[in-house]
Design an enzyme around this catalytic site. Structure first.
Site, PDB file in Angstrom:
ATOM      1  N   CYS A   1       0.836  -1.212   0.000  1.00 54.54           N
ATOM      2  CA  CYS A   1       0.000   0.000   0.000  1.00 54.54           C
ATOM      3  C   CYS A   1       0.868   1.258   0.000  1.00 54.54           C
ATOM      4  O   CYS A   1       1.566   1.525  -0.956  1.00 54.54           O
ATOM      5  CB  CYS A   1      -0.991  -0.025   1.154  1.00 54.54           C
ATOM      6  SG  CYS A   1      -2.311   1.192   0.953  1.00 54.54           S
TER       7      CYS A   1
ATOM      8  N   HIS B   1      -4.063  -4.769   0.033  1.00 54.71           N
ATOM      9  CA  HIS B   1      -3.672  -5.295   1.340  1.00 54.71           C
ATOM     10  C   HIS B   1      -3.777  -6.815   1.356  1.00 54.71           C
ATOM     11  O   HIS B   1      -4.843  -7.348   1.636  1.00 54.71           O
ATOM     12  CB  HIS B   1      -4.567  -4.697   2.434  1.00 54.71           C
ATOM     13  CG  HIS B   1      -4.277  -3.261   2.685  1.00 54.71           C
ATOM     14  ND1 HIS B   1      -3.225  -2.845   3.466  1.00 54.71           N
ATOM     15  CD2 HIS B   1      -4.855  -2.134   2.226  1.00 54.71           C
ATOM     16  CE1 HIS B   1      -3.188  -1.529   3.496  1.00 54.71           C
ATOM     17  NE2 HIS B   1      -4.159  -1.067   2.752  1.00 54.71           N
TER      18      HIS B   1
ATOM     19  N   GLU C   1      -2.817  -8.758   3.525  1.00 56.48           N
ATOM     20  CA  GLU C   1      -3.141  -9.199   4.895  1.00 56.48           C
ATOM     21  C   GLU C   1      -4.632  -9.135   5.178  1.00 56.48           C
ATOM     22  O   GLU C   1      -5.094  -9.663   6.185  1.00 56.48           O
ATOM     23  CB  GLU C   1      -2.336  -8.371   5.911  1.00 56.48           C
ATOM     24  CG  GLU C   1      -2.799  -6.938   6.159  1.00 56.48           C
ATOM     25  CD  GLU C   1      -2.329  -5.919   5.112  1.00 56.48           C
ATOM     26  OE1 GLU C   1      -1.828  -6.327   4.044  1.00 56.48           O
ATOM     27  OE2 GLU C   1      -2.494  -4.711   5.366  1.00 56.48           O
TER      28      GLU C   1
END
Lengths: 195, 253
Positions: free
Chosen positions: A77, A176, A178
């Site tokens: 990001c 992202h 994650e």
């Protein structure tokens, strides 16, 4: 394998750490140049604003360290945007690993800014697992890197932009991983498999 | 193409989910982590955890719960309930929440929107608005819809955006619980008014209602609770239905 997650004032470090834990990886969140330098893989996360983050990195001399790294480095990001030359976000000079300028999305009647939510990947590089073609990952950002010769995956929002990039040992994703369920896990695995 | 988001909302009281569930067999239906994981596996795009604990004392354990949720859940989630200061929001974001939502406290003190947004960025802040139509005006209500206020939906949503909210979560109290569909008219008007994403809430009963919230209401996301918890609408079937109706939607890998 030793993984270093660069510790700085970014918002998503804990989420990245949790994702690595779910993959049963050993990692350390650190701003110690020695530990970062000797790690097998380095992750450079990021949520926040470009100019204050660059200022922080400079204060900690992490800017020089990051560009000098030789092992695989993954920017996430804001991390990806800071790896570019310049960001329109408060006219910030960045790390310059990628020779690109980060631009602000221009909203129109059909597109809000930030670009927030799940959008799909079109791959044009082989460091990302092929099964990620057309898969959805989670984005939250108002600035983007235009498509360029180092783009590894493209996503469309208002205009096509770089969802992922690669230059030498530097890898970067705008989304992202994650927070991107199984597709995100696969992206992290793709990066961690690089030798 | 950016997809429309399906959001499941879980009410939490004293660390436990309030409404039971019958949509899937869980070892412990009151465990918010297990329920959240089940939703994530089914392909929900986002989760909202609403803490309705009665006392601040009990609320203090929320950050610990959020940490456990963040460790297990790999999709974005929002935490709301009783946040009335930057100091309330910080431990939740530190614990791994992607966003916080505020409601009554923002009506009482609109500066709170600026404060949280300036401290963490607007992408971390959802402004939740409960409203019902009274004499042709959408009146904003607080405290779980029990208190009416002078604020009106459209001007308040706009003010929220200007003060730095990153998203608006609009619940129509007139539609909530009816299972007759979302409040598509005010949603459409809100969408025309706002440049930030809009979440529709209240009234979901059928998959068709979600399609309408996106096509008629122009919402960016739609939220529901009980129809998901009780298995009346199953997320994989809902998403397939929407996809078949040309709504951009994320299907699982």
């Amino acid at each position: 394998m030793k993984i270093a997650v660069i510790k700085y004032n970014a918002g998503n470090i804990r989420s990245v750490a949790f994702a690595l834990e779910r993959l049963n990886m050993n990692f350390e969140i650190t701003d110690d140049p020695e530990k970062i330098g000797s790690a097998d893989k380095v992750i450079f996360p990021g949520v926040g604003e470009a100019s204050t983050t660059m200022k922080y990195l400079k204060e900690k001399k992490l800017n020089q360290l990051i560009v000098s790294l030789k092992q695989p480095v993954l920017g996430i990001c804001l991390g990806m945007q800071l790896m570019c030359k310049f960001s329109e976000e408060n006219s910030t000079a960045c790390l310059g690993i990628f020779d690109e300028e980060v631009k602000k999305f221009k909203p129109d009647n059909n597109h809000k800014v930030p670009h927030m939510g799940w959008n799909s990947l079109q791959l044009n590089s082989n460091w990302l697992n092929n099964t990620l073609q057309d898969q959805f990952v989670y984005f939250v950002h108002s600035y983007y890197v235009p498509v360029n010769s180092l783009t590894s995956a493209t996503t469309n929002y208002i205009n096509p932009f770089s969802a992922a990039m690669k230059k030498n040992n530097f890898y970067a994703v705008q989304f992202h991983p994650e927070k991107s369920a199984d597709a995100g896990k696969m992206v992290l695995e793709s990066f961690l498999k690089i030798s | 193409m950016l997809t429309k988001r399906i959001i499941a909302c879980l009410d939490i009281k004293d660390g436990r989910t309030v409404k039971g569930t019958s949509f899937i067999q869980l070892k412990d239906a009151g465990d918010p982590i297990e329920l959240a994981e089940a939703y994530a596996k089914q392909g929900v795009d986002e989760l909202v955890f609403l803490d309705i604990s009665a006392t601040n004392e009990k609320r203090k354990t929320l950050a610990d719960l959020i940490k456990k949720i963040a460790a297990r859940i790999d999709i974005p989630f929002t935490v709301g309930g009783g946040i009335s200061s930057v100091e309330d929001a910080a431990p939740l974001l530190d614990a791994g929440a992607d966003k916080v939502s505020i409601n009554s406290a923002a009506v009482k003190n609109p500066e709170l929107i600026n404060d949280i947004s300036n401290a963490f960025g607007s992408q971390f802040l959802v402004l939740a608005i409960d409203a019902r139509k009274i004499e042709n005006q959408w009146a904003v209500h607080t405290h779980g819809g029990t208190r009416s206020t002078d604020k009106k939906l459209f001007s308040w949503a706009k003010e929220g955006q200007e003060r730095g909210a990153g998203e608006i979560l609009f619940t129509s109290m007139d539609h909530d619980g009816t299972k007759n569909g979302f409040a598509n008219d005010p949603l459409k008007k809100l969408n025309e008014l706002l440049q930030i994403p809009l979440i529709a809430s209240g009234g979901a009963g059928l998959p068709f209602h979600f399609a309408e919230a996106f096509t008629l209401g122009k919402a960016d996301a739609a939220l529901a609770a009980s129809v998901f918890h009780f298995g009346e609408i199953k997320i994989p079937e809902l998403k397939l239905f929407l996809k078949n109706n040309q709504i951009p939607i994320r299907l699982q890998l």
